[in-house]
Design a protein around this motif. Structure first.
Motif, PDB file in Angstrom:
ATOM      1  N   ARG A   1       0.814  -1.223   0.000  1.00  0.00           N
ATOM      2  CA  ARG A   1       0.000   0.000   0.000  1.00  0.00           C
ATOM      3  C   ARG A   1       0.845   1.269   0.000  1.00  0.00           C
ATOM      4  O   ARG A   1       0.337   2.365  -0.211  1.00  0.00           O
ATOM      5  CB  ARG A   1      -0.937   0.000   1.206  1.00  0.00           C
ATOM      6  N   ASP A   2       2.159   1.145   0.259  1.00  0.00           N
ATOM      7  CA  ASP A   2       3.044   2.307   0.227  1.00  0.00           C
ATOM      8  C   ASP A   2       3.337   2.668  -1.227  1.00  0.00           C
ATOM      9  O   ASP A   2       4.185   2.063  -1.880  1.00  0.00           O
ATOM     10  CB  ASP A   2       4.363   1.994   0.961  1.00  0.00           C
ATOM     11  N   THR A   3       2.613   3.663  -1.756  1.00  0.00           N
ATOM     12  CA  THR A   3       2.777   4.028  -3.168  1.00  0.00           C
ATOM     13  C   THR A   3       4.184   4.524  -3.473  1.00  0.00           C
ATOM     14  O   THR A   3       4.648   4.430  -4.609  1.00  0.00           O
ATOM     15  CB  THR A   3       1.760   5.108  -3.574  1.00  0.00           C
ATOM     16  N   ALA A   4       4.881   5.029  -2.453  1.00  0.00           N
ATOM     17  CA  ALA A   4       6.246   5.516  -2.663  1.00  0.00           C
ATOM     18  C   ALA A   4       7.211   4.381  -2.997  1.00  0.00           C
ATOM     19  O   ALA A   4       8.339   4.628  -3.426  1.00  0.00           O
ATOM     20  CB  ALA A   4       6.735   6.253  -1.414  1.00  0.00           C
ATOM     21  N   LEU A   5       6.780   3.133  -2.804  1.00  0.00           N
ATOM     22  CA  LEU A   5       7.642   1.984  -3.073  1.00  0.00           C
ATOM     23  C   LEU A   5       7.312   1.292  -4.398  1.00  0.00           C
ATOM     24  O   LEU A   5       7.806   0.201  -4.667  1.00  0.00           O
ATOM     25  CB  LEU A   5       7.527   0.971  -1.927  1.00  0.00           C
ATOM     26  N   GLU A   6       6.481   1.928  -5.207  1.00  0.00           N
ATOM     27  CA  GLU A   6       6.084   1.302  -6.475  1.00  0.00           C
ATOM     28  C   GLU A   6       7.277   1.014  -7.374  1.00  0.00           C
ATOM     29  O   GLU A   6       7.283   0.050  -8.133  1.00  0.00           O
ATOM     30  CB  GLU A   6       5.077   2.195  -7.206  1.00  0.00           C
ATOM     31  N   PHE A   7       8.318   1.845  -7.273  1.00  0.00           N
ATOM     32  CA  PHE A   7       9.513   1.620  -8.103  1.00  0.00           C
ATOM     33  C   PHE A   7      10.181   0.293  -7.748  1.00  0.00           C
ATOM     34  O   PHE A   7      10.804  -0.345  -8.597  1.00  0.00           O
ATOM     35  CB  PHE A   7      10.490   2.795  -7.969  1.00  0.00           C
ATOM     36  N   LEU A   8      10.051  -0.150  -6.493  1.00  0.00           N
ATOM     37  CA  LEU A   8      10.624  -1.433  -6.093  1.00  0.00           C
ATOM     38  C   LEU A   8       9.732  -2.591  -6.527  1.00  0.00           C
ATOM     39  O   LEU A   8      10.222  -3.688  -6.790  1.00  0.00           O
ATOM     40  CB  LEU A   8      10.850  -1.461  -4.579  1.00  0.00           C
TER      41      LEU A   8
END
Length: 683
Positions: free
Chosen positions: A282-289
């Motif tokens: 749910r952490d959108t800031a981690l989408e790159f991972l």
């Protein structure tokens, strides 16, 4: 060990009595747990011949020795039995200096370690030599005593590395606790309690095996912040601010207002949390991972010529592991993985392929992935490949697999157990808390990598077992659960069975035979490894072709596969399936450097494991795309997801060696190609 929360009592005034209920409120333990802990305390006091706890009416009185000898009571070991190794002394000497709030002298170090002045001077000399390589110096002045000089980020990373190693031993943990108790008898307990509260309130999912080192590291950094504050660079803090761990860091630091300026340290403590926190989808800031995890899986499928059927599950499992790994690697938090060498030995070919498949992560971080981290990714993929085996199983028992070391270790442990016991239905759990939430009626037996106090039958196993450990486990389980199959005999039974039928040479005794057999069985599991053919065993002279014909990419694949068809290893349908795969999924068979690996599923027409190679004089454009010009086609006919991995691992090594690769691409005959393949196997 005595529960750390009992340490809240040692700060209390002696000769003041407390009721069980009051002790429960002070420690946060239930009344039942308090009674149990008091009993353990009295046992330790009696064992060491110290004055015991007094019970008068409904009050309990603690003697001064409970406070003075707290470390001995907590560990169950007297201080005279604690001996630090040279490396432990030097690490602790560094950490004492790291948190110093007073002028430190050689005498202070002597008093702490109970060793001579010459020993301390020798330790300081060796420590200075080591620290110089890390761009840190251990300085001394008469005015300020010993202190550390260097970049604060590097000084902290060095503290983390030392703590990670110290927590692995009793003397190491003793020294860590003693160092903190110089300033406060309950500080470590506070850090531990507040961290657990923060984790729960913030709903963070922590890797349990990393929690101990993190508690000590946070405690030591907190003490250092009183005199040496530190703030991450703006870019790093901006990334962390988007994560749940950032607010968790603020919540945690708010408990220590007298020690730390929250604004300065909130980013750094969020970073610490992220190195041990499983990814949160749910952490959108981690989408790159999440995208990076997807790329790694596709790389692994391409390099290992496998197709992961449960793709979404693997993507999430890999993402959960990738998140803390990303922050550890990027910010130099070393991972102490005692299994690395064992993984390399037992899963060497998979380790090689995984290391190459992690290229997207290397690009993202901008640095090489340490072998310790590669090892954990290897067992994650190894577990998934193992889980894909289709077994016709008759389920007779239900078992839980408990491995708190993280999801990667859990998967490999589950996979190995499934192979040993196909008649058991295994379910995975990664924490003791998860275990406590599962009804005992849902399982019959537990396989755990940590000791458990449970009424259910349980077996203590290592995530990766030697052959001897596997043999012993099979025997125990078969004897306990009566699982049908062949019971592996013990070494004693083998020798007793053979003795009536053999004549021992002079000087050979039964005991000598036992030692030899024991050494043989303790050797790491190599049977499966040896069954897997090497690249040169598959690509023999008759399986290698060279041509100067001008071919389309479809013709090239069919041409390359012809030796496999001629040998009856594949059918015509398999050739058509390989071509269709490229049409359906694109140039995924291009594994780089002008080499393509055409393959399809075993069920598409594979009769026997095999490989064939075609080298073309004029490069062939795969899908007529100039970006995919192919000089060498290597057709793979795999019978499962594993038997071909050793061969592909060797191929990956060849691709990684520029000199050998260039020779392969310019080879003019079969003999040269075979020689290069053999050289690649020894890289």
């Amino acid at each position: 060990m005595i529960d750390y929360r009992m340490s809240y009592l040692i700060n209390r005034v002696q000769r003041v009595g407390y009721t069980i209920q009051e002790i429960s409120e002070i420690t946060g333990l239930s009344t039942e747990a308090v009674i149990d802990q008091l009993g353990k305390l009295n046992e330790q006091l009696q064992r060491f011949s110290y004055a015991q706890i007094c019970w008068e009416e409904d009050k309990i009185y603690f003697t001064k020795q409970v406070s003075d000898k707290w470390l001995e009571l907590h560990f169950g070991v007297q201080e005279t039995e604690i001996f630090y190794s040279e490396h432990e002394r030097q690490a602790l000497l560094y950490l004492l200096t790291f948190i110093a709030e007073e002028d430190l002298s050689v005498y202070h170090y002597q008093e702490f370690f109970r060793v001579s002045k010459n020993t301390i001077l020798a330790d300081i000399k060796k420590l200075r030599f080591y620290l110089a390589k890390q761009q840190i110096t251990l300085e001394y002045s008469r005015k300020t005593g010993f202190y550390l000089l260097g970049r604060e980020a590097q000084i902290r990373i060095q503290a983390h590395q030392m703590i990670s190693k110290l927590v692995a031993s009793i003397p190491g943990k003793w020294g860590l606790k003693k160092g903190l108790m110089k300033y406060s008898k309950i500080f470590e307990a506070d850090v531990r309690s507040y961290l657990f509260e923060t984790i729960k309130a913030s709903e963070l999912v922590i890797v349990p095996s990393r929690i101990e080192e993190t508690i000590y590291f946070m405690a030591y950094v907190l003490r250092r912040t009183k005199r040496h504050s530190f703030r991450l660079d703006g870019h790093a803090e901006a990334i962390l601010k988007e994560l749940n761990a950032f607010s968790a860091s603020q919540r945690f630091l708010a408990q220590f207002p007298e020690m730390v300026t929250i604004e300065n340290e909130q980013g750094y403590f969020a970073l610490i949390l992220m190195t041990i926190t499983q990814g949160e989808i749910r952490d959108t800031a981690l989408e790159f991972l999440l995208e990076c995890a997807s790329q790694i899986i596709h790389e692994m499928e391409r390099l290992a010529a496998v197709e992961f059927k449960a793709y979404r599950k693997l993507l999430l499992d890999l993402f959960y592991h990738l998140v803390p790994a990303f922050f550890r690697i990027k910010y130099h938090f070393a991972l102490a993985n005692v299994l690395t060498e064992e993984i390399k030995e037992q899963y060497g070919e998979l380790f090689t392929l995984t290391k190459t498949a992690l290229h997207p992560l290397e690009v993202l971080i901008g640095k090489k992935i340490p072998d310790e981290e590669v090892g954990y990714f290897t067992i994650l993929f190894g577990g998934e490949i193992g889980n894909q085996r289709e077994l016709n199983r008759v389920i007779r028992y239900k078992a839980l697999v408990l491995c708190p070391s993280g999801i990667s270790s859990s998967l490999i442990m589950q996979s190995e157990l499934k192979e040993l016991f196909p008649t058991i239905d295994f379910s995975l759990t990664t924490t003791v808390d998860q275990l406590e939430s599962i009804s005992e009626s849902d399982y019959d037996v537990i396989f755990s990598s940590v000791p458990l106090d449970t009424s259910k039958k349980n077996y203590l196993v290592n995530p990766i077992m030697s052959q001897l450990e596997k043999n012993n486990l099979i025997r125990s389980v078969q004897e306990d659960l009566l699982i049908p199959g062949i019971v592996v005999p013990s070494i004693d039974e083998i020798i007793e069975t053979l003795l009536p039928y053999i004549e021992l040479k002079r000087g050979v005794t039964k005991e000598k035979m036992y030692r030899i057999l024991n050494r043989k069985m303790i050797k790491k599991l190599k049977v499966k490894e040896d069954e897997k053919p090497m690249l040169s065993e598959l690509l023999t002279t008759e399986m290698i072709q060279l041509t100067d014909k001008k071919l389309t990419w479809e013709e090239a694949i069919a041409y390359a596969a012809q030796p496999l068809k001629n040998k009856g290893k594949i059918t015509e349908d398999y050739i058509e399936a390989m071509i269709q795969k490229v049409k359906d999924y694109g140039a995924f068979i291009h594994i780089g450097k002008g080499i393509a690996l055409p393959h399809a599923r075993p069920e598409d027409g594979v009769k026997q494991l095999g490989m064939s190679l075609l080298k073309v004089e004029e490069p062939v454009l795969l899908l007529d795309d100039p970006k995919h010009d192919i000089t060498i086609f290597i057709c793979l006919a795999a019978v499962d997801n594993e038997m071909h991995l050793k061969a592909l691992a060797s191929l990956t090594k060849i691709l990684s060696n520029k000199e050998n690769l260039e020779k392969l691409l310019t080879a003019k005959d079969q003999a040269t190609i075979i020689q290069l393949l053999k050289e690649g196997e020894s890289l």
